[in-house]
Design an enzyme around this catalytic site. Structure first.
Site, PDB file in Angstrom:
ATOM      1  N   ILE A  76      44.089  45.436  33.082  1.00 50.82           N
ATOM      2  CA  ILE A  76      43.499  46.408  34.012  1.00 50.82           C
ATOM      3  C   ILE A  76      43.233  45.811  35.382  1.00 50.82           C
ATOM      4  O   ILE A  76      42.749  46.495  36.276  1.00 50.82           O
ATOM      5  CB  ILE A  76      42.190  47.023  33.458  1.00 50.82           C
ATOM      6  CG1 ILE A  76      41.251  45.948  32.920  1.00 50.82           C
ATOM      7  CG2 ILE A  76      42.482  48.081  32.411  1.00 50.82           C
ATOM      8  CD1 ILE A  76      39.898  46.497  32.471  1.00 50.82           C
ATOM      9  N   GLY A  77      43.559  44.563  35.557  1.00 49.15           N
ATOM     10  CA  GLY A  77      43.342  43.994  36.884  1.00 49.15           C
ATOM     11  C   GLY A  77      43.735  42.536  36.916  1.00 49.15           C
ATOM     12  O   GLY A  77      43.830  41.869  35.881  1.00 49.15           O
ATOM     13  N   LYS A  78      43.973  42.089  38.133  1.00 51.37           N
ATOM     14  CA  LYS A  78      44.372  40.699  38.327  1.00 51.37           C
ATOM     15  C   LYS A  78      43.854  40.304  39.691  1.00 51.37           C
ATOM     16  O   LYS A  78      43.971  41.077  40.653  1.00 51.37           O
ATOM     17  CB  LYS A  78      45.911  40.620  38.289  1.00 51.37           C
ATOM     18  CG  LYS A  78      46.462  39.235  38.207  1.00 51.37           C
ATOM     19  CD  LYS A  78      47.937  39.271  37.817  1.00 51.37           C
ATOM     20  CE  LYS A  78      48.846  39.748  38.917  1.00 51.37           C
ATOM     21  NZ  LYS A  78      49.445  38.678  39.719  1.00 51.37           N
ATOM     22  N   GLY A  79      43.225  39.144  39.777  1.00 51.60           N
ATOM     23  CA  GLY A  79      42.762  38.672  41.074  1.00 51.60           C
ATOM     24  C   GLY A  79      43.409  37.345  41.376  1.00 51.60           C
ATOM     25  O   GLY A  79      44.490  37.041  40.862  1.00 51.60           O
ATOM     26  N   SER A  81      41.988  34.523  40.641  1.00 56.13           N
ATOM     27  CA  SER A  81      41.561  33.491  39.703  1.00 56.13           C
ATOM     28  C   SER A  81      41.512  33.945  38.253  1.00 56.13           C
ATOM     29  O   SER A  81      41.088  33.168  37.394  1.00 56.13           O
ATOM     30  CB  SER A  81      40.174  32.978  40.118  1.00 56.13           C
ATOM     31  OG  SER A  81      39.305  34.061  40.297  1.00 56.13           O
ATOM     32  N   ALA A  83      42.824  37.159  35.033  1.00 58.19           N
ATOM     33  CA  ALA A  83      43.434  38.419  34.604  1.00 58.19           C
ATOM     34  C   ALA A  83      42.387  39.166  33.793  1.00 58.19           C
ATOM     35  O   ALA A  83      41.605  38.552  33.069  1.00 58.19           O
ATOM     36  CB  ALA A  83      44.665  38.144  33.755  1.00 58.19           C
ATOM     37  N   VAL A  84      42.361  40.493  33.914  1.00 55.97           N
ATOM     38  CA  VAL A  84      41.343  41.283  33.234  1.00 55.97           C
ATOM     39  C   VAL A  84      42.027  42.305  32.333  1.00 55.97           C
ATOM     40  O   VAL A  84      42.977  42.981  32.742  1.00 55.97           O
ATOM     41  CB  VAL A  84      40.417  41.985  34.260  1.00 55.97           C
ATOM     42  CG1 VAL A  84      39.303  42.742  33.550  1.00 55.97           C
ATOM     43  CG2 VAL A  84      39.825  40.974  35.231  1.00 55.97           C
ATOM     44  N   ASP A 272      31.646  37.401  48.602  1.00 53.78           N
ATOM     45  CA  ASP A 272      33.020  37.913  48.502  1.00 53.78           C
ATOM     46  C   ASP A 272      33.005  39.429  48.279  1.00 53.78           C
ATOM     47  O   ASP A 272      33.792  39.960  47.498  1.00 53.78           O
ATOM     48  CB  ASP A 272      33.743  37.200  47.352  1.00 53.78           C
ATOM     49  CG  ASP A 272      35.265  37.377  47.419  1.00 53.78           C
ATOM     50  OD1 ASP A 272      35.770  37.784  48.483  1.00 53.78           O
ATOM     51  OD2 ASP A 272      35.940  37.113  46.409  1.00 53.78           O
TER      52      ASP A 272
HETATM   53  N1  LIG Z   1      34.559  45.167  34.222  1.00 59.62           N
HETATM   54  C1  LIG Z   1      35.720  45.618  34.718  1.00 59.62           C
HETATM   55  N2  LIG Z   1      36.150  46.871  34.439  1.00 59.62           N
HETATM   56  C2  LIG Z   1      37.324  47.324  34.935  1.00 59.62           C
HETATM   57  N3  LIG Z   1      38.136  46.610  35.750  1.00 59.62           N
HETATM   58  C3  LIG Z   1      37.754  45.359  36.084  1.00 59.62           C
HETATM   59  C4  LIG Z   1      36.544  44.803  35.587  1.00 59.62           C
HETATM   60  N4  LIG Z   1      36.421  43.558  36.090  1.00 59.62           N
HETATM   61  C5  LIG Z   1      37.503  43.353  36.854  1.00 59.62           C
HETATM   62  N5  LIG Z   1      38.320  44.422  36.866  1.00 59.62           N
HETATM   63  C6  LIG Z   1      39.611  44.565  37.576  1.00 59.62           C
HETATM   64  O1  LIG Z   1      40.220  43.283  37.677  1.00 59.62           O
HETATM   65  C7  LIG Z   1      40.365  42.896  39.054  1.00 59.62           C
HETATM   66  C8  LIG Z   1      40.180  41.406  39.175  1.00 59.62           C
HETATM   67  O2  LIG Z   1      38.878  41.069  38.712  1.00 59.62           O
HETATM   68  P1  LIG Z   1      37.993  40.003  39.508  1.00 59.62           P
HETATM   69  O3  LIG Z   1      37.795  40.466  40.906  1.00 59.62           O
HETATM   70  O4  LIG Z   1      36.750  39.762  38.734  1.00 59.62           O
HETATM   71  O5  LIG Z   1      38.972  38.745  39.462  1.00 59.62           O
HETATM   72  P2  LIG Z   1      39.155  37.524  40.464  1.00 59.62           P
HETATM   73  O6  LIG Z   1      40.392  36.815  40.073  1.00 59.62           O
HETATM   74  O7  LIG Z   1      37.901  36.718  40.470  1.00 59.62           O
HETATM   75  O8  LIG Z   1      39.342  38.265  41.846  1.00 59.62           O
HETATM   76  P3  LIG Z   1      39.441  37.669  43.338  1.00 59.62           P
HETATM   77  O9  LIG Z   1      40.869  37.726  43.717  1.00 59.62           O
HETATM   78  O10 LIG Z   1      38.601  38.668  44.102  1.00 59.62           O
HETATM   79  O11 LIG Z   1      38.838  36.303  43.322  1.00 59.62           O
HETATM   80  C9  LIG Z   1      39.346  43.745  39.802  1.00 59.62           C
HETATM   81  O12 LIG Z   1      39.706  43.919  41.157  1.00 59.62           O
HETATM   82  C10 LIG Z   1      39.416  45.043  39.007  1.00 59.62           C
HETATM   83  O13 LIG Z   1      40.573  45.780  39.375  1.00 59.62           O
END
Ligand SMILES: Nc1ncnc2c1ncn2[C@@H]1O[C@H](COP(=O)(O)OP(=O)(O)OP(=O)(O)O)[C@@H](O)[C@H]1O
Ligand SMILES: [Mg+2]
Length: 491
Positions: A76-79, A81, A83-84, A272
């Site tokens: 459902i998401g990837k940033g 750092s 994967a979610v 952030d």
């Molecule tokens: N609890 C959640 N419920 C639904 N989607 C989520 C949740 N947590 C994260 N996501 C999805 O996953 C994506 C990446 O999560 P997150 O921002 O925590 O990761 P990151 O790798 O630390 O991001 P960044 O690139 O900002 O450092 C979010 O932008 C969102 O789309």
């Protein structure tokens, strides 16, 4: 529009008091002392009410500390750092080992729901964030220490590490543990585990995998997993399809200010804030509730608080450069230099407010309208649409003042919007009388308690009023009232 300044220190109240009874526009406001208790008749009740929100996995106290207990659904998401994935802890009826789920790794790892079966057969109330571990080594202790900022919004239960997972002990002077708040994510379980091959991994992040799963992968074999509630979308996704009315947009901005105020009160800076790091769910009326997430860049150090010694260019300013407050982006390292983050997040909220009110964020956008936090002039800030109430426009402008000392604190900014949204009646007269304000607060308390009891469904407006009443501070409320009066009196 005239640029509105923050009241001079002479107007800032040192002891609990209220702005004056009779105010003449030329004279500086007179302040009438009031007892702190007078302003907060039901504060304790609302503080308690705000704590009553149940957390996912609350009813499964001893479960969820091992990856094998989860069924994992879609990505459902990837940033940058992590994967979610959506996830669930199956009840007795759903067996993760059973026929409906594929076990990708023969003996270890979570069950993975087959593609296409997810929404219909199993709802996924949880989200699991799998950190990519390139540099932390593979011991649980090293992982938990290196990624400790991610654990700041974790509950005590999340870190208790029952059944085999490593209990996390915070080092003295290390990151703080954030008290819960309705506008801030709650990490309900955190544990380390061996990295599994999850759906899409070989395409989406092959380099982050350990060599055991991908020959050219750079990742370590073990990493940190964070379990949270699964939210339907991010703020960016929500705004891609919805155009909230000015009133709704004001309530959304207010929720961010409430979240940031809580962080500041706890001595934590997120660093952030951006629309990808804000999650959204909708109440029964389709009204959005916002939650700040992703604490990977936060400053949460018990010993230095919000004052980061900036002695060399190797000290990390944190977060994304575009939405870095001017005092952070322009700070110069040197002996004795310090970056003060106490108004940095509230500045970022000012920029995100543009997105919420339907414009592009001026600090992101391309082309001639693009502004840089290091160098912009306040006069260059684009005007918000005329449909946005004048007070709200003034507030957003005041949040984006270059000088942090002129910016309102998050609590004051939140109170400005609370007064604007619910207190128009008491703001309308030119003068604000103490007994009127106290009477209004009592009436708001009674009405909010009643609304909370009468309706089963969670209503964003009632939840916001509860936050307001739970965080009443005489000084901040007075400053908010003074600000509103000064903007309304300006030519
Ligand atoms: N609890 C959640 N419920 C639904 N989607 C989520 C949740 N947590 C994260 N996501 C999805 O996953 C994506 C990446 O999560 P997150 O921002 O925590 O990761 P990151 O790798 O630390 O991001 P960044 O690139 O900002 O450092 C979010 O932008 C969102 O789309
Ligand atoms: Mg993120």
């Amino acid at each position: 529009m005239r640029e509105v300044g923050w009241p001079e220190p002479a107007c800032v109240v040192q002891t609990p008091c209220l702005p004056l009874a009779e105010r003449d526009d030329q004279a500086p406001p007179r302040l009438i002392p009031a007892s702190p208790g007078l302003l907060c008749p039901s504060q304790a009740i609302f503080t308690q009410k705000n704590k009553l929100l149940p957390e996912p996995l609350d009813s499964k106290r001893w479960q969820g500390f091992q990856l094998e207990e989860y069924v994992i659904g879609r990505s459902i998401g990837k940033g940058c750092s992590a994967a979610v994935y959506e996830a669930t802890v199956p009840t007795g009826r759903q067996d993760p080992q059973g026929a409906g789920h594929h076990r990708l790794l023969t003996s270890r790892g979570p069950a993975v729901a087959p593609h296409g079966e997810t929404e219909a057969s199993a709802p996924f109330p949880l989200a699991i964030k799998m950190m990519w571990n390139i540099s932390a080594g593979s011991s649980s202790e090293a992982i938990l220490n290196t990624m400790s900022q991610e654990l700041v919004p974790a509950s005590r239960a999340a870190l208790s590490g029952a059944y085999g997972a490593v209990p996390y002990r915070r080092a003295k002077g290390g990151p703080k543990q954030l008290a819960p708040h309705p506008n801030i994510i709650r990490v309900v379980r955190a544990f380390t585990s061996s990295v599994p091959l999850l759906p899409g991994a070989l395409i989406d992040y092959p380099d982050m995998l350990p060599p055991r799963l991908h020959p050219s992968g750079l990742g370590h074999g073990r990493t940190l997993f964070l379990v949270m509630k699964n939210y339907p979308c991010t703020l960016r996704q929500y705004l891609g399809t919805a155009a909230p009315s000015p009133r709704l947009a004001t309530m959304m901005t207010l929720q961010l200010l409430e979240g940031v105020d809580h962080l500041v009160q706890q001595g934590i800076a997120h660093r952030d804030l951006k629309s990808d790091n804000i999650l959204v769910e909708l109440d029964a009326d389709g009204c959005p509730w916002l939650v700040i997430t992703d604490f990977g860049c936060c400053l949460a150090d018990a010993s230095i608080g919000l004052q980061l010694p900036f002695t060399s260019c190797y000290v990390d300013r944190g977060g994304n450069g575009c939405l870095m407050a001017p005092e952070v982006s322009t700070a110069c390292p040197g002996p004795g230099a310090v970056i003060d983050y106490s108004k940095a997040d509230v500045w970022a909220v000012g920029t995100i407010a543009y997105e919420i009110f339907g414009l592009s964020n001026p600090f992101y956008s391309q082309g001639p309208a693009h502004l840089e936090s290091r160098s912009y002039q306040e006069a260059q800030l684009p005007a918000l649409p005329e449909s946005v109430p004048a007070d709200t426009r003034c507030l957003v402008r005041s949040l984006l003042q270059r000088k942090a000392s002129k910016r309102p604190a998050a609590r004051v900014a939140a109170d400005v919007l609370h007064l604007k949204l619910w207190g128009e009646d008491i703001l309308a007269p030119k003068s604000l009388k103490l007994d009127q304000l106290v009477g209004w607060l009592l009436q708001q308390s009674a009405a909010t308690l009643l609304a909370g009891r009468l309706t089963e469904k969670s209503c964003v407006e009632t939840k916001l009023k509860m936050l307001f009443l739970a965080h009443l501070e005489c000084e901040a409320l007075c400053q908010a009232a003074l600000l509103l009066h000064s903007w309304r009196a300006a030519p």
